[in-house]
Design a protein around this motif. Structure first.
Motif, PDB file in Angstrom:
ATOM      1  N   PHE A  13      12.084 -47.955 -21.318  1.00 39.69           N
ATOM      2  CA  PHE A  13      11.462 -46.727 -21.788  1.00 39.69           C
ATOM      3  C   PHE A  13      10.361 -46.240 -20.851  1.00 39.69           C
ATOM      4  O   PHE A  13       9.974 -45.074 -20.899  1.00 39.69           O
ATOM      5  CB  PHE A  13      10.942 -46.907 -23.206  1.00 39.69           C
ATOM      6  N   CYS A  14       9.861 -47.132 -19.985  1.00 41.39           N
ATOM      7  CA  CYS A  14       8.909 -46.694 -18.973  1.00 41.39           C
ATOM      8  C   CYS A  14       9.586 -45.768 -17.968  1.00 41.39           C
ATOM      9  O   CYS A  14       9.011 -44.765 -17.536  1.00 41.39           O
ATOM     10  CB  CYS A  14       8.302 -47.902 -18.260  1.00 41.39           C
ATOM     11  N   GLY A  17      10.439 -42.557 -19.936  1.00 42.58           N
ATOM     12  CA  GLY A  17       9.212 -41.802 -20.138  1.00 42.58           C
ATOM     13  C   GLY A  17       8.727 -41.134 -18.865  1.00 42.58           C
ATOM     14  O   GLY A  17       8.190 -40.018 -18.890  1.00 42.58           O
ATOM     15  N   SER A 192       1.467 -42.358 -26.425  1.00 40.84           N
ATOM     16  CA  SER A 192       2.133 -43.655 -26.466  1.00 40.84           C
ATOM     17  C   SER A 192       3.639 -43.493 -26.543  1.00 40.84           C
ATOM     18  O   SER A 192       4.155 -42.740 -27.373  1.00 40.84           O
ATOM     19  CB  SER A 192       1.637 -44.444 -27.677  1.00 40.84           C
ATOM     20  N   GLY A 193       4.352 -44.205 -25.674  1.00 41.21           N
ATOM     21  CA  GLY A 193       5.814 -44.208 -25.731  1.00 41.21           C
ATOM     22  C   GLY A 193       6.461 -43.125 -24.895  1.00 41.21           C
ATOM     23  O   GLY A 193       5.803 -42.247 -24.337  1.00 41.21           O
ATOM     24  N   GLN A 195       7.772 -40.180 -25.013  1.00 38.32           N
ATOM     25  CA  GLN A 195       7.877 -38.951 -25.786  1.00 38.32           C
ATOM     26  C   GLN A 195       8.848 -37.970 -25.121  1.00 38.32           C
ATOM     27  O   GLN A 195       9.049 -38.001 -23.905  1.00 38.32           O
ATOM     28  CB  GLN A 195       6.499 -38.295 -25.899  1.00 38.32           C
ATOM     29  N   ASP A 223       4.429 -41.660 -32.282  1.00 38.83           N
ATOM     30  CA  ASP A 223       4.817 -42.793 -31.444  1.00 38.83           C
ATOM     31  C   ASP A 223       6.213 -42.579 -30.895  1.00 38.83           C
ATOM     32  O   ASP A 223       7.148 -42.277 -31.626  1.00 38.83           O
ATOM     33  CB  ASP A 223       4.791 -44.094 -32.261  1.00 38.83           C
ATOM     34  N   MET A 225       9.459 -43.955 -28.057  1.00 41.06           N
ATOM     35  CA  MET A 225      10.137 -45.196 -27.707  1.00 41.06           C
ATOM     36  C   MET A 225       9.276 -45.966 -26.717  1.00 41.06           C
ATOM     37  O   MET A 225       8.783 -45.402 -25.752  1.00 41.06           O
ATOM     38  CB  MET A 225      11.506 -44.879 -27.094  1.00 41.06           C
ATOM     39  N   ALA A 226       9.090 -47.245 -26.973  1.00 41.99           N
ATOM     40  CA  ALA A 226       8.208 -48.032 -26.124  1.00 41.99           C
ATOM     41  C   ALA A 226       8.641 -49.487 -26.108  1.00 41.99           C
ATOM     42  O   ALA A 226       9.453 -49.928 -26.917  1.00 41.99           O
ATOM     43  CB  ALA A 226       6.759 -47.919 -26.604  1.00 41.99           C
ATOM     44  N   CYS A 227       8.073 -50.223 -25.173  1.00 45.66           N
ATOM     45  CA  CYS A 227       8.310 -51.658 -25.068  1.00 45.66           C
ATOM     46  C   CYS A 227       6.975 -52.371 -25.208  1.00 45.66           C
ATOM     47  O   CYS A 227       5.956 -51.904 -24.700  1.00 45.66           O
ATOM     48  CB  CYS A 227       8.926 -52.024 -23.714  1.00 45.66           C
ATOM     49  N   ASP A 228       6.971 -53.510 -25.903  1.00 47.91           N
ATOM     50  CA  ASP A 228       5.793 -54.355 -25.932  1.00 47.91           C
ATOM     51  C   ASP A 228       6.219 -55.790 -25.657  1.00 47.91           C
ATOM     52  O   ASP A 228       7.354 -56.039 -25.253  1.00 47.91           O
ATOM     53  CB  ASP A 228       5.040 -54.232 -27.257  1.00 47.91           C
ATOM     54  N   CYS A 232      11.824 -54.124 -26.696  1.00 47.59           N
ATOM     55  CA  CYS A 232      11.929 -52.676 -26.692  1.00 47.59           C
ATOM     56  C   CYS A 232      12.566 -52.220 -27.998  1.00 47.59           C
ATOM     57  O   CYS A 232      13.689 -52.609 -28.311  1.00 47.59           O
ATOM     58  CB  CYS A 232      12.776 -52.194 -25.519  1.00 47.59           C
TER      59      CYS A 232
END
Length: 239
Positions: A13-14, A17, A192-193, A195, A223, A225-228, A232
């Motif tokens: 998602f980086c 994004g 964040s995420g 978008q 918020d 889509m993101a990864c932590d 993901c």
């Protein structure tokens, strides 16, 4: 205007994004007044440089799911990437540790090449299935970005820019970054995420108009889509 982006090279998602932001900036009349700065973030600092596991096997183990379910996850991310012109190839991608890639990017920053190297590293991992944890591979990718091979090799063989990576990661903790990508605009607003591009565009326009009118980070948009460190998140498919 300055946009700082915390991201990792193995975060799908980086990359998505990044494309959404680029689409938004393409529509922003004052885009030549926008500075982009990439900040280091490791999703899994303990990830091995070399592993014999596929990304699907890693996801299956991490979430306690079947390989088929893990493949469905990567297939979903592949489809989302395709909507912004990215070709993700999870079946052949090489999971690895990204610490050296982040150190190399900090070196590239001193040469004015961080933007070029960031794109090359993301493309190398997600599309070309290159081993971006391997030092020899990183040197070749650095050359593609216009960096000196011998200098890049020396950086990777030593411990230069370690503190730069750690400083970015500590800063992320201090401002409450829970996952990536995470965008900070003018040190006052946060997104964040991954978008959609229209959210980025409206947010950038808002910041441009209200610049210097607030002292703390303000969330813009929902918020995305993101990864932590847990992985993901993939939203359910719409039937």
């Amino acid at each position: 205007m300055k946009i700082e982006i915390w991201s990792d090279y193995v975060c799908p998602f980086c990359y998505i994004g990044k494309r959404h932001l680029e689409e938004a900036l393409h529509q922003f009349p004052e885009r030549d007044q926008v500075e982009i700065a990439f900040k280091s973030f490791e999703l899994d600092p303990n990830a091995p440089v070399d592993t014999d596991m596929s990304i699907q096997e890693i996801l299956s183990k991490k979430y306690g799911t079947s390989l088929e379910q893990a493949k469905n996850m990567t297939d979903s991310m592949t489809k989302q990437a395709a909507t912004v012109g990215l070709d993700f190839r999870f079946d052949t991608s090489i999971p690895t540790n990204t610490f050296d890639a982040h150190r190399l990017t900090n070196y590239a920053k001193t040469k004015g090449k961080e933007t070029e190297l960031t794109e090359i590293l993301l493309h190398a991992h997600f599309t070309l299935s290159k081993h971006i944890g391997d030092k020899e591979t990183l040197v070749r990718l650095a050359e593609q970005a216009g960096l000196d091979a011998e200098e890049s090799q020396a950086v990777l063989e030593g411990d230069e820019f370690t503190q730069d990576v750690r400083a970015d990661e500590e800063e992320a903790r201090q401002i409450g970054v829970q996952g990536v990508p995470f965008f900070v605009i003018n040190r006052k607003y946060a997104i964040s995420g991954a978008q959609p591009s229209d959210v980025f565009l409206s947010s950038i326009q808002k910041v441009w108009e209200e610049e210097n009118q607030t002292d703390s980070l303000q969330p813009l948009g929902t918020d995305g889509m993101a990864c932590d460190e847990n992985g993901c998140d993939v939203p359910p498919s719409k039937s």
